[in-house]
Design a protein around this motif. Sequence first.
Motif, mmCIF file in Angstrom:
data_model
loop_
_atom_site.group_PDB
_atom_site.id
_atom_site.type_symbol
_atom_site.label_atom_id
_atom_site.label_comp_id
_atom_site.label_asym_id
_atom_site.label_seq_id
_atom_site.Cartn_x
_atom_site.Cartn_y
_atom_site.Cartn_z
ATOM 1 N N ARG A 73 -114.222 1.962 -30.639
ATOM 2 C CA ARG A 73 -113.675 2.707 -29.500
ATOM 3 C C ARG A 73 -113.879 1.941 -28.197
ATOM 4 N NH1 ARG A 73 -115.722 6.678 -32.885
ATOM 5 N NH2 ARG A 73 -114.195 8.246 -33.557
ATOM 6 N N ILE A 74 -115.011 1.282 -28.070
ATOM 7 C CA ILE A 74 -115.302 0.537 -26.831
ATOM 8 C C ILE A 74 -114.343 -0.633 -26.673
ATOM 9 C CG2 ILE A 74 -117.020 -0.907 -25.669
ATOM 10 C CD1 ILE A 74 -119.195 0.839 -26.853
ATOM 11 N N ILE A 75 -114.189 -1.433 -27.734
ATOM 12 C CA ILE A 75 -113.357 -2.633 -27.609
ATOM 13 C C ILE A 75 -111.880 -2.267 -27.472
ATOM 14 C CG2 ILE A 75 -113.124 -2.980 -30.113
ATOM 15 C CD1 ILE A 75 -113.563 -5.780 -27.527
ATOM 16 N N LEU A 76 -111.441 -1.191 -28.146
ATOM 17 C CA LEU A 76 -110.047 -0.773 -28.009
ATOM 18 C C LEU A 76 -109.755 -0.332 -26.582
ATOM 19 C CD1 LEU A 76 -109.551 1.229 -31.334
ATOM 20 C CD2 LEU A 76 -108.298 -0.824 -30.669
ATOM 21 N N THR A 77 -110.663 0.448 -26.008
ATOM 22 C CA THR A 77 -110.502 0.896 -24.627
ATOM 23 C C THR A 77 -110.518 -0.278 -23.665
ATOM 24 O OG1 THR A 77 -111.579 2.993 -25.163
ATOM 25 C CG2 THR A 77 -111.430 2.406 -22.840
ATOM 26 N N ALA A 78 -111.375 -1.257 -23.954
ATOM 27 C CA ALA A 78 -111.540 -2.400 -23.051
ATOM 28 C C ALA A 78 -110.297 -3.268 -22.976
ATOM 29 C CB ALA A 78 -112.743 -3.233 -23.499
ATOM 30 N N VAL A 79 -109.602 -3.450 -24.109
ATOM 31 C CA VAL A 79 -108.501 -4.426 -24.116
ATOM 32 C C VAL A 79 -107.121 -3.801 -23.937
ATOM 33 C CG1 VAL A 79 -109.820 -6.042 -25.519
ATOM 34 C CG2 VAL A 79 -108.288 -4.405 -26.641
ATOM 35 N N LYS A 80 -106.959 -2.512 -24.246
ATOM 36 C CA LYS A 80 -105.601 -1.968 -24.242
ATOM 37 C C LYS A 80 -105.002 -1.839 -22.846
ATOM 38 C CE LYS A 80 -106.613 3.014 -24.221
ATOM 39 N NZ LYS A 80 -106.442 4.275 -24.977
ATOM 40 N N GLU A 81 -105.855 -1.755 -21.807
ATOM 41 C CA GLU A 81 -105.344 -1.625 -20.437
ATOM 42 C C GLU A 81 -105.130 -2.967 -19.754
ATOM 43 O OE1 GLU A 81 -104.315 1.089 -19.194
ATOM 44 O OE2 GLU A 81 -105.021 2.385 -20.808
ATOM 45 N N LEU A 82 -105.487 -4.063 -20.437
ATOM 46 C CA LEU A 82 -105.342 -5.383 -19.821
ATOM 47 C C LEU A 82 -103.915 -5.897 -19.978
ATOM 48 C CD1 LEU A 82 -108.618 -7.175 -21.014
ATOM 49 C CD2 LEU A 82 -108.167 -6.208 -18.749
ATOM 50 N N ALA A 83 -103.376 -6.466 -18.902
ATOM 51 C CA ALA A 83 -102.093 -7.156 -19.005
ATOM 52 C C ALA A 83 -102.311 -8.467 -19.761
ATOM 53 C CB ALA A 83 -101.538 -7.420 -17.611
ATOM 54 N N GLU A 84 -101.219 -9.066 -20.236
ATOM 55 C CA GLU A 84 -101.326 -10.330 -20.966
ATOM 56 C C GLU A 84 -101.998 -11.400 -20.101
ATOM 57 O OE1 GLU A 84 -101.160 -13.761 -23.095
ATOM 58 O OE2 GLU A 84 -101.245 -11.690 -23.736
ATOM 59 N N GLN A 85 -103.113 -11.912 -20.609
ATOM 60 C CA GLN A 85 -103.891 -12.920 -19.885
ATOM 61 C C GLN A 85 -104.943 -13.490 -20.829
ATOM 62 O OE1 GLN A 85 -106.978 -11.048 -17.142
ATOM 63 N NE2 GLN A 85 -105.622 -9.283 -17.532
ATOM 64 N N PRO A 86 -105.521 -14.649 -20.496
ATOM 65 C CA PRO A 86 -106.622 -15.180 -21.300
ATOM 66 C C PRO A 86 -107.849 -14.271 -21.172
ATOM 67 C CG PRO A 86 -105.644 -16.908 -19.949
ATOM 68 C CD PRO A 86 -105.096 -15.598 -19.440
ATOM 69 N N LEU A 87 -108.482 -14.004 -22.305
ATOM 70 C CA LEU A 87 -109.681 -13.160 -22.342
ATOM 71 C C LEU A 87 -110.799 -13.980 -22.972
ATOM 72 C CD1 LEU A 87 -110.937 -10.300 -21.969
ATOM 73 C CD2 LEU A 87 -110.090 -9.766 -24.268
ATOM 74 N N THR A 88 -111.908 -14.131 -22.247
ATOM 75 C CA THR A 88 -113.003 -14.982 -22.712
ATOM 76 C C THR A 88 -114.199 -14.149 -23.144
ATOM 77 O OG1 THR A 88 -112.325 -16.801 -21.247
ATOM 78 C CG2 THR A 88 -114.590 -16.845 -22.068
ATOM 79 N N PHE A 89 -114.730 -14.455 -24.309
ATOM 80 C CA PHE A 89 -115.936 -13.801 -24.835
ATOM 81 C C PHE A 89 -117.111 -14.771 -24.722
ATOM 82 C CE2 PHE A 89 -112.799 -11.079 -26.614
ATOM 83 C CZ PHE A 89 -113.412 -9.917 -27.063
ATOM 84 N N GLU A 90 -118.199 -14.284 -24.150
ATOM 85 C CA GLU A 90 -119.468 -15.011 -24.162
ATOM 86 C C GLU A 90 -120.450 -14.167 -24.958
ATOM 87 O OE1 GLU A 90 -120.547 -15.634 -20.100
ATOM 88 O OE2 GLU A 90 -119.129 -17.299 -19.827
ATOM 89 N N VAL A 91 -120.888 -14.679 -26.105
ATOM 90 C CA VAL A 91 -121.680 -13.889 -27.046
ATOM 91 C C VAL A 91 -123.029 -14.550 -27.282
ATOM 92 C CG1 VAL A 91 -121.733 -12.848 -29.353
ATOM 93 C CG2 VAL A 91 -119.536 -13.199 -28.199
ATOM 94 N N ASN A 92 -124.084 -13.757 -27.127
ATOM 95 C CA ASN A 92 -125.436 -14.196 -27.488
ATOM 96 C C ASN A 92 -125.749 -13.587 -28.854
ATOM 97 O OD1 ASN A 92 -128.182 -14.594 -27.850
ATOM 98 N ND2 ASN A 92 -128.651 -14.372 -25.664
#
Length: 375
Positions: A73-92
Amino acid sequence: MRFTLSSSALSSKLATLAKVINSKNSLSILDSFLFEVKEGKLTLTASDNANMMKCVVELIECDGEGAFCVPNRIILTAVKELAEQPLTFEVNTDDNSIRMLYQNGNYRIVGQSADEYPIPQSLEGQYTETTLTAGALAENIQRTLFATANDELRMIMNGIYFDLKEDCLNIVASDGHKMVRNTLFACKTEVPAAFILPKKPAGLLRSVLSIGDEETVTIKFNSNNAEIVFPGGILSCRLIEGRYPNYASVIPQDNPNVMTADRKALMSALRRVIPFASESTQLIKLRLSLNNIELNSEDIDFATSAYEDVACEYNGAQMSIGFKGSTLFEILNNIESEEVVIELADPSRAGVIKPSEQPEGEDVLMLIMPMLLNE
């Protein structure tokens, strides 16, 4: 680990995979998507324990490899409102903290360890393998899915039956009142085999496959499980166990009364007369005479009735036969040709409905059981 990908590509894949996840899961980790970065590609996985689907997304940039889980639910909410653009993940990966950077901001999410995510079992022992085009599989699932049952006592009727023979593949579904049998002559095997695909994975496949796509889909199955490799992903699922009824035995072989009608005209007439039928039975009476069909519906409780004439090509015996209106409409709605051929024997036997022009390399047949007329 750091990687960059298209926000819309990620959103599209996650929206498809979200259909796999149940609202309530026995394992809390199954509420999450599994992200795996390897060899410059991101593999996304969703599971409900019985079904597991994987999709691959190409990465724009990638620094490092690893795996982690993110609540759906968190990731779906986070990405669905974004317009087309590069999205960068920084993961520890040590503490599973995730930072997602986009054009005007960033998100911070706490994920879970990928070690807790269940690993799908590979097909054990001997299995059968066949291939067909993605478009053919998508089209046949779409044409067949509506005829599956919702029967808690006869679970075998709740799926699509794939019957692989020496000369063809029959894809069948029935709920006891209607039946669809699609025959694909391009699929053959030396050793006959069959499996029953549950409704949920069938619907998942229909959502990811495109009609007209000529890419190859590979289906591997044994008595318990199936693995379906489609363009850009894999679906692993548990099959319905049991013996499917002899569907060929219910198809009437001698139907001397043949009617050809415009499919859309017949559907339009049904739309108009069904509302006047009894709500409990939805009985529609078809009275056939020379080049004419008369559709009748009646609700005695509310003193309503309707009838309409539809022109057709028919020179068989005069006949009155009853069908459930919504079932007849569904069948007509899942045939693609402009005209349909309806073959009848007598009012007590099933009607066979076919497209006037069969798809290339296929044979489509639909069957509808009659209803008793009080005459």
